[in-house]
Design a protein around this motif. Structure first.
Motif, PDB file in Angstrom:
ATOM      1  N   LEU A  49       0.830  -1.209   0.000  1.00  0.00           N
ATOM      2  CA  LEU A  49       0.000   0.000   0.000  1.00  0.00           C
ATOM      3  C   LEU A  49       0.860   1.253   0.000  1.00  0.00           C
ATOM      4  CD1 LEU A  49      -2.867  -0.943   2.483  1.00  0.00           C
ATOM      5  CD2 LEU A  49      -3.169  -0.237   0.100  1.00  0.00           C
ATOM      6  N   LEU A  50       1.933   1.238   0.784  1.00  0.00           N
ATOM      7  CA  LEU A  50       2.814   2.410   0.836  1.00  0.00           C
ATOM      8  C   LEU A  50       3.444   2.675  -0.526  1.00  0.00           C
ATOM      9  CD1 LEU A  50       5.180   3.461   3.678  1.00  0.00           C
ATOM     10  CD2 LEU A  50       6.023   3.485   1.326  1.00  0.00           C
ATOM     11  N   LEU A  51       3.967   1.638  -1.162  1.00  0.00           N
ATOM     12  CA  LEU A  51       4.608   1.823  -2.472  1.00  0.00           C
ATOM     13  C   LEU A  51       3.598   2.259  -3.528  1.00  0.00           C
ATOM     14  CD1 LEU A  51       7.048  -1.235  -2.635  1.00  0.00           C
ATOM     15  CD2 LEU A  51       7.594   1.144  -2.048  1.00  0.00           C
ATOM     16  N   ALA A  52       2.412   1.644  -3.507  1.00  0.00           N
ATOM     17  CA  ALA A  52       1.389   1.997  -4.486  1.00  0.00           C
ATOM     18  C   ALA A  52       0.920   3.434  -4.291  1.00  0.00           C
ATOM     19  CB  ALA A  52       0.208   1.038  -4.380  1.00  0.00           C
ATOM     20  N   ALA A  53       0.764   3.865  -3.039  1.00  0.00           N
ATOM     21  CA  ALA A  53       0.340   5.234  -2.759  1.00  0.00           C
ATOM     22  C   ALA A  53       1.422   6.228  -3.175  1.00  0.00           C
ATOM     23  CB  ALA A  53       0.017   5.391  -1.278  1.00  0.00           C
ATOM     24  N   CYS A  54       2.663   5.870  -2.953  1.00  0.00           N
ATOM     25  CA  CYS A  54       3.782   6.716  -3.362  1.00  0.00           C
ATOM     26  C   CYS A  54       3.758   6.928  -4.869  1.00  0.00           C
ATOM     27  CB  CYS A  54       5.102   6.082  -2.922  1.00  0.00           C
ATOM     28  SG  CYS A  54       6.576   6.908  -3.569  1.00  0.00           S
ATOM     29  N   GLU A  55       3.612   5.854  -5.614  1.00  0.00           N
ATOM     30  CA  GLU A  55       3.589   5.956  -7.075  1.00  0.00           C
ATOM     31  C   GLU A  55       2.336   6.679  -7.560  1.00  0.00           C
ATOM     32  OE1 GLU A  55       6.030   3.180  -9.909  1.00  0.00           O
ATOM     33  OE2 GLU A  55       4.228   2.143  -9.229  1.00  0.00           O
ATOM     34  N   PHE A  56       1.223   6.446  -6.878  1.00  0.00           N
ATOM     35  CA  PHE A  56      -0.035   7.130  -7.207  1.00  0.00           C
ATOM     36  C   PHE A  56       0.136   8.649  -7.119  1.00  0.00           C
ATOM     37  CE2 PHE A  56      -4.341   8.609  -5.819  1.00  0.00           C
ATOM     38  CZ  PHE A  56      -5.068   8.203  -6.924  1.00  0.00           C
ATOM     39  N   ALA A  57       0.946   9.096  -6.152  1.00  0.00           N
ATOM     40  CA  ALA A  57       1.171  10.529  -5.948  1.00  0.00           C
ATOM     41  C   ALA A  57       2.409  11.040  -6.689  1.00  0.00           C
ATOM     42  CB  ALA A  57       1.309  10.826  -4.455  1.00  0.00           C
ATOM     43  N   GLY A  58       2.919  10.234  -7.615  1.00  0.00           N
ATOM     44  CA  GLY A  58       4.025  10.698  -8.442  1.00  0.00           C
ATOM     45  C   GLY A  58       5.402  10.489  -7.863  1.00  0.00           C
ATOM     46  N   GLY A  59       5.514   9.656  -6.824  1.00  0.00           N
ATOM     47  CA  GLY A  59       6.804   9.408  -6.191  1.00  0.00           C
ATOM     48  C   GLY A  59       7.539   8.228  -6.797  1.00  0.00           C
ATOM     49  N   ASP A  60       8.744   7.987  -6.286  1.00  0.00           N
ATOM     50  CA  ASP A  60       9.629   6.927  -6.755  1.00  0.00           C
ATOM     51  C   ASP A  60       9.587   5.765  -5.761  1.00  0.00           C
ATOM     52  OD1 ASP A  60      11.932   5.264  -7.155  1.00  0.00           O
ATOM     53  OD2 ASP A  60      12.927   6.895  -8.224  1.00  0.00           O
ATOM     54  N   VAL A  61       9.184   4.580  -6.212  1.00  0.00           N
ATOM     55  CA  VAL A  61       9.039   3.450  -5.294  1.00  0.00           C
ATOM     56  C   VAL A  61      10.376   3.041  -4.684  1.00  0.00           C
ATOM     57  CG1 VAL A  61       6.940   2.492  -6.297  1.00  0.00           C
ATOM     58  CG2 VAL A  61       9.153   1.789  -7.197  1.00  0.00           C
ATOM     59  N   TYR A  62      11.458   3.241  -5.417  1.00  0.00           N
ATOM     60  CA  TYR A  62      12.757   2.831  -4.879  1.00  0.00           C
ATOM     61  C   TYR A  62      13.214   3.780  -3.769  1.00  0.00           C
ATOM     62  CZ  TYR A  62      12.853  -0.530  -8.629  1.00  0.00           C
ATOM     63  OH  TYR A  62      12.533  -1.584  -9.458  1.00  0.00           O
TER      64      TYR A  62
END
Length: 297
Positions: A49-62
């Motif tokens: 959920l954290l990684l998906a939310a990060c990417e949803f908001a335009g962030g970098d999963v790594y």
């Protein structure tokens, strides 16, 4: 957001041990105990959920990976402690003997302590990379705060206390939902909020995803309550019927199966409705909440 749940999960599994601190050989049993429970499997729901939310908001999963793994460290510590004789006294977790059955109660307690503190060590180590980038540092501080709040005495721990104190007592629905919202839902909500902060969320996105995660968290626990009655122990990787044996308050024990299934559907629909403004961009979250609700079958 084109990644599947399994792709996020595989990323977490690939990096899960990367952020554990080096343990002196004189204390290697501590590391082994921590690693045993971390690598025993599991859905990795919170870090996903954290990684998906990060990417949803335009962030970098790594860039978000230390925070995602920290979420799993915290969740795993809570499971180790939950399984102890003083708490739920369970023998099986994720299809394997619980930590204290393998390493003893004292080391299991310390392994949980080690995982909890390792989570914040990983987060703070990451923050030290951004002293010269105030905007990125600010987002990381916000993410760390959300994780700490969700895991602590206004979140997961508070719910655990009320859950334990409620054994052999009859709770109201209001109190039961308080337990579920905190014991299970708080860490789910904090995973989503932390992930969003690691991207660049709008205020409206934070508000909408709060509604999504609040409904998801409560739905997830009600589905768990249902599965404890009708689930298959082999598929779940843990014993069923344990809540009834311990006279614990659950949604099914207080409301019955039919009302529990109806409440699960209501919460699932609410979670899906919160995603409506994002159309196909929120497909991952929409599919996730529907799949988690369907676990009751």
């Amino acid at each position: 957001m084109d990644r599947t749940y399994d792709e996020y999960k595989n990323l977490v599994d690939e990096h899960l041990l990367d952020f554990l601190p080096n343990v002196d050989n004189k204390s290697i049993s501590l590391y082994e105990s921590m690693k045993y429970s971390l690598t025993a499997g599991g859905k990795r729901l919170r870090p996903v959920l954290l990684l998906a939310a990060c990417e949803f908001a335009g962030g970098d999963v790594y860039e978000a990976m230390p925070y995602a793994c920290a979420m799993e460290y915290i969740h795993t510590y809570s499971l180790i402690h939950d399984d102890l004789p003083a708490m739920d006294n369970d023998d099986l977790r994720r299809g394997l003997p619980t930590n204290h059955k393998v390493y003893g109660e004292a080391l299991a307690i310390l392994a949980g302590d080690g995982l909890l503190t390792s989570a914040f060590e990983a987060i703070n180590k990451d923050m030290m990379l951004y002293f010269d980038e105030p905007e990125k540092m600010t987002r990381r501080i916000k993410a760390a705060y959300e994780i700490a709040k969700g895991a602590g005495c206004r979140g997961m721990v508070a719910g655990q206390v009320s859950d334990i104190e409620g054994e052999n007592m009859q709770y109201s629905n209001e109190m039961l939902e308080y337990i579920h919202i905190n014991k299970t839902g708080a860490l789910i909500k904090s995973a989503v909020r932390a992930g969003l902060y690691l991207g660049k969320p709008t205020g409206q996105m934070l508000s909408d995803l709060d509604k999504f995660s609040e409904n998801l968290g409560l739905a997830y626990q009600i589905a768990d309550d249902i599965l404890d009655v009708v689930g298959n122990p082999e598929e779940l990787g843990k014993a069923t019927g344990s809540d009834q044996k311990k006279h614990k308050n659950t949604y099914t024990s207080i409301n019955g199966m039919e009302a529990s299934v109806n409440r699960l559907k209501e919460l699932t629909d609410n979670a899906v409705d919160a995603l409506a403004p994002y159309y196909d961009n929120a497909e991952f979250f929409r599919n996730l909440v529907l799949k988690l609700a369907d676990r009751k079958k």
